[in-house]
Design an enzyme around this catalytic site. Structure first.
Site, PDB file in Angstrom:
ATOM      1  N   ASP A 298       0.818  -1.217   0.000  1.00  0.00           N
ATOM      2  CA  ASP A 298       0.000   0.000   0.000  1.00  0.00           C
ATOM      3  C   ASP A 298       0.848   1.262   0.000  1.00  0.00           C
ATOM      4  OD1 ASP A 298       0.813  -0.541   2.703  1.00  0.00           O
ATOM      5  OD2 ASP A 298      -0.656   0.937   3.388  1.00  0.00           O
TER       6      ASP A 298
ATOM      7  N   GLU B 112       0.198  -1.175   5.494  1.00  0.00           N
ATOM      8  CA  GLU B 112       1.236  -0.766   6.447  1.00  0.00           C
ATOM      9  C   GLU B 112       1.027   0.672   6.886  1.00  0.00           C
ATOM     10  OE1 GLU B 112       5.065   1.028   7.790  1.00  0.00           O
ATOM     11  OE2 GLU B 112       3.802   1.604   6.114  1.00  0.00           O
TER      12      GLU B 112
HETATM   13 ZN    ZN Z   1       6.702   2.358   4.084  1.00  0.00          ZN
END
Ligand code: ZN
Length: 409
Positions: A82, A176
């Site tokens: 992401d 994340e």
């Molecule tokens: Zn990162």
């Protein structure tokens, strides 16, 4: 390796894989699923084994089998799919070959320029190949650069069987940037002895110390009365919230701290006279000081509550992640292995406590020690984000060198 790496990175970067804090699905956005499935196909194509997409956590994992006659520890390499909370629609990476050290025109139509006055570190990239944005989106080199370097290193190892390596596991996961992805990572299934994330900045960086992190959510109840007849009855939640913010140590905020200094930060505050919701984050590298900070915060809430006829502030305080150092210190050899790899390919390590957390912080506390290696990217999370091809190549070389050094253990 270079042309492949550049093409691979640009292909990854073009896909919008922004995560979404407000979504409850796993992963939080469907584009991450599509990206993961395409990545799984690519991993099969380059010759990786045991390629799997796990629907329950959104991770793609794969294996590069050992080419040694003896058993050595299994190493994992991890990066996130992401990108941060910034425009990721229609990303158009711009390639600047043989960069001349001058201001970079990102977007002629909109007049967006990345200047060397504002970004003096650009001088370090003269003669190199830079990839930038077109000034309207982020680049997503965080962490597509890490992904591209890991995949390219695996491809390199497969195409050159003379390069010695034990069993390697790779993992690419979602979400994340919103702090959730790694919580669902399946360490038992991954079956590595230790791992590294490739998710840091400039070439040379290495991190095995992160913050201890907690979040405090306050709900402040006021008493809303018509201002004309409010004497001795109104309690303005907005003012209580402001008083609370100024009662915290005013020097212990991110903008006034560095290195190992911890802080409190008000990260959001919305409301009315009737009710305010405020969110603070609490950060400290030292576990004992971290615990003390949380206690002080809770004590301040108590103190405020005692000044009212009944408690008006409700506190929801919870830990987010911990400093990985406390675990990694127990077996420092994985830090030494990485730093030996840096030096052996001519990179001077820059080891500093990281003023944040990584997927590695969470994964380490799940039982898999996972410090963090550089990606070569800079100015993350915005339109001035860029990465050098040479930096990504060095990250890929570090991966290969770690595998080689480990094969001699
Ligand atoms: Zn990162």
């Amino acid at each position: 390796m270079n042309e492949h790496l550049l093409e691979r990175f640009v292909n990854y970067a073009k896909v919008n894989t922004r995560s979404d804090m407000n979504s409850q699905t796993v992963p939080t956005t469907y584009t991450q699923v599509e990206f993961a499935l395409t990545l799984a196909e690519e991993l099969k194509k380059i010759g990786m084994k045991e390629v799997e997409y796990n629907e329950a956590n959104g991770f793609v994992t794969a294996t590069l089998p050992s080419n040694l006659m003896v058993d050595v520890p299994v190493i994992g390499f991890i990066a996130h799919i992401d990108t941060a909370d910034f425009n990721a629609e229609n990303i158009q990476p711009q390639i600047h070959k043989n960069y001349d050290g001058k201001d970079i025109l990102l977007n002629e139509d909109l007049g967006i320029v990345m200047t060397t006055t504002e970004f003096p570190q650009l001088v370090n990239y003269i003669g190199k190949t830079l990839v930038t944005t077109d000034g309207t989106t982020l680049l997503g080199a965080d962490d597509k650069a890490g992904m591209a370097s890991i995949v390219t290193a695996m491809e390199e190892l497969i195409q050159h069987p003379e390069l010695p390596h034990g069993k390697i596991r790779v993992a690419f996961g979602p979400d994340e940037e919103i702090g959730r992805g790694a919580l669902l990572f399946d360490v038992d299934h991954f079956q590595a002895d230790f791992a590294y994330t490739l998710d840091s900045g400039v070439v040379g960086k290495f991190e095995y110390e992160t913050f201890n992190a907690a979040q405090a959510e306050l709900t402040i109840k006021g008493t809303s009365v018509h201002p004309g007849s409010a004497k001795d009855s109104m309690v303005n939640a907005l003012l209580v919230a402001a008083q609370f913010a100024t009662a915290l140590p005013q020097e212990e905020v991110p903008e006034k701290t560095a290195g190992y200094e911890g802080f409190y930060m008000l990260s959001s505050q919305v409301g009315t006279i009737d009710e305010v919701k405020a969110t603070y984050i609490i950060r400290d590298h030292d576990k004992a000081t971290f615990e003390k900070r949380k206690k002080q915060f809770a004590a301040l809430v108590d103190q405020f509550n005692q000044s009212f006829d009944h408690p008006r502030i409700a506190l929801h305080l919870y830990d987010q992640y911990y400093n990985m150092r406390d675990i990694i210190e127990k077996d420092f050899s994985i830090v030494e292995l990485a730093l030996e790899a840096y030096r052996s390919i001519g990179i001077e390590p820059d080891v500093k406590p990281f003023r944040g957390g990584t997927d590695g912080s969470i994964i380490t506390y799940k039982g898999l020690p996972t410090p963090n290696i550089f990606t070569g990217a800079e100015n993350l999370h915005g339109k001035y984000e860029f990465v050098s091809l040479e930096g990504m190549q060095q990250a890929a070389q570090v991966v290969i060198e770690i595998a080689r050094l480990n094969s001699k253990k």
